[in-house]
Scaffold this motif. Structure first.
Motif, PDB file in Angstrom:
ATOM      1  N   ARG A 125       0.814  -1.224   0.000  1.00 59.47           N
ATOM      2  CA  ARG A 125       0.000   0.000   0.000  1.00 59.47           C
ATOM      3  C   ARG A 125       0.847   1.274   0.000  1.00 59.47           C
ATOM      4  O   ARG A 125       0.368   2.349  -0.353  1.00 59.47           O
ATOM      5  N   GLU A 126       2.091   1.174   0.465  1.00 60.77           N
ATOM      6  CA  GLU A 126       2.943   2.362   0.544  1.00 60.77           C
ATOM      7  C   GLU A 126       4.398   1.979   0.338  1.00 60.77           C
ATOM      8  O   GLU A 126       4.839   0.927   0.807  1.00 60.77           O
ATOM      9  N   VAL A 127       5.142   2.832  -0.355  1.00 61.52           N
ATOM     10  CA  VAL A 127       6.590   2.687  -0.430  1.00 61.52           C
ATOM     11  C   VAL A 127       7.215   3.938   0.183  1.00 61.52           C
ATOM     12  O   VAL A 127       6.766   5.057  -0.045  1.00 61.52           O
ATOM     13  N   HIS A 128       8.229   3.704   1.000  1.00 57.79           N
ATOM     14  CA  HIS A 128       8.910   4.773   1.753  1.00 57.79           C
ATOM     15  C   HIS A 128      10.345   4.829   1.239  1.00 57.79           C
ATOM     16  O   HIS A 128      11.111   3.883   1.431  1.00 57.79           O
ATOM     17  N   ILE A 129      10.712   5.942   0.583  1.00 55.50           N
ATOM     18  CA  ILE A 129      11.991   6.018  -0.125  1.00 55.50           C
ATOM     19  C   ILE A 129      12.863   7.126   0.446  1.00 55.50           C
ATOM     20  O   ILE A 129      12.492   8.302   0.414  1.00 55.50           O
TER      21      ILE A 129
END
Length: 370
Positions: A125-129
């Motif tokens: 649901r989410e990617v944290h980069i």
């Protein structure tokens, strides 16, 4: 008006723990009444609470403030962290993750490699980069990474590039911060992580991270993002050489910015990791200090939707306890996180959604998937 609907009643909010403190300290009772009505408190009142309120008093006060906002709900998401490079042009003393250009152990991920990794993560649901400031990476890499992730995952939430990285992109591209953010948003960026704020103290910046952008620049970039309807998180790195006063000043400054922009989504108290860096002679924050900082964060930041128990830095067990000390957000599944892994020398434990739900229910909470 904040985002809660529950009627406020100070008398009903009192508990045994609060009452026992009030018997000894009437000044804390007056401050607590404002806290439980979700009113902002000033620097002197906040410092008094932090210093004179014991661990359980602060925890009870913060928990009640949290429940005014969220009831028994605690939030998490199914996410994955991508640390695209550890090569960095600045040498922060607290960081054991970065490598200089050409140094052994340095790496940079190819965009196709990142896409492959994300496709292997079910129900994402989410990617944290986030990553280092790599002098060899062109501006186009950052834009292409967001664009290609958005193309491959039309519905995913992309939270990428701290204010420090946005400043770097502005420098290497010759574009203004506003132009950089507009291009990233057009490519598919949804929001910005809160890293790089550290502590809003020039004394600490000069001592620990003199090459990093100033507090004023961090704030400027966050405000610019908010003006473009790009929400951001905010952080505090604590447990090293900061003073009590500097913690409170940092939190109140964030509250003032939020009052102006309404653009902060979540506050993330980051406990300093002493392993693997040039500050390893420091002990790092105790559990006692960590819980007090999380509690005072909820108390001061009455206009922030969420306070995070970032289990990657805190450890799963202490993060679960932090949910009873004012935090309402347990972050997410993470999968891997190279910053803490390289500093601690041990892999991040993967948390499944079922395990996060169990941890929340165990404290009497209702898990809510974001």
């Amino acid at each position: 008006m904040l985002w809660f609907e529950e009627e406020l009643n100070f008398e009903e909010d009192k508990s045994f723990i609060l009452e026992e403190t009030f018997k000894k300290n009437k000044e804390l009772e007056k401050i607590a009444e404002r806290v439980l009505n979700l009113e902002p408190i000033d620097f002197e009142s906040a410092l008094k609470l932090y210093r004179e309120g014991d661990l359980f008093f602060l925890g009870e006060l913060a928990r009640k403030a949290k429940e005014k906002l969220h009831g028994k709900k605690y939030y998490y998401t199914i996410n994955r962290h991508i640390n695209y490079t550890n090569i960095c042009a600045i040498d922060c003393k607290f960081c054991g993750y970065h490598k200089r250009l050409g140094e052994e152990g340095g790496y940079t991920l190819e965009i196709d490699e990142i896409l492959k990794t994300l496709k292997e993560t079910p129900e994402l649901r989410e990617v944290h980069i986030v990553g280092g400031l790599n002098p060899k990476l062109p501006y186009e890499y950052y834009i292409d990474l967001i664009r290609k992730i958005r193309s491959a995952f039309p519905e995913i939430h992309i939270r990428a590039y701290t204010c420090v990285e946005i400043d770097w992109l502005s420098k290497i591209s010759g574009k203004s911060v506003k132009e950089v953010l507009e291009e990233l948003k057009s490519a598919g960026l949804n929001s910005i992580p809160g890293g790089g704020a550290e502590v809003f103290s020039e004394r600490i910046r000069t001592e620990l991270y003199p090459k990093k952008i100033s507090s004023e620049r961090w704030i400027e970039i966050a405000k610019t993002a908010h003006s473009l309807n790009i929400p951001t998180n905010a952080t505090l790195l604590f447990g090293h050489i900061e003073t009590d006063e500097e913690i409170i000043e940092h939190l109140i400054k964030l509250r003032e910015i939020q009052e102006e922009t309404k653009g902060f989504y979540c506050f993330v108290p980051l406990a300093f990791i002493p392993e693997g860096n040039s500050l390893s002679y420091l002990p790092g924050p105790s559990a006692h200090k960590i819980l007090k900082v999380i509690a005072i964060s909820r108390i001061i930041l009455n206009n922030f939707p969420h306070i995070k128990a970032y289990w990657v830095f805190l450890g799963v067990k202490l993060a679960q306890v932090a949910l009873l000390w004012g935090a309402d957000h347990f972050h997410g599944t993470v999968i891997e996180e190279k910053i803490s892994e390289l500093m601690k020398g041990e892999p991040v434990i993967r948390l499944s959604p079922l395990e996060i739900q169990r941890l929340i229910r165990e404290i009497g909470g209702e898990p809510v998937l974001l």
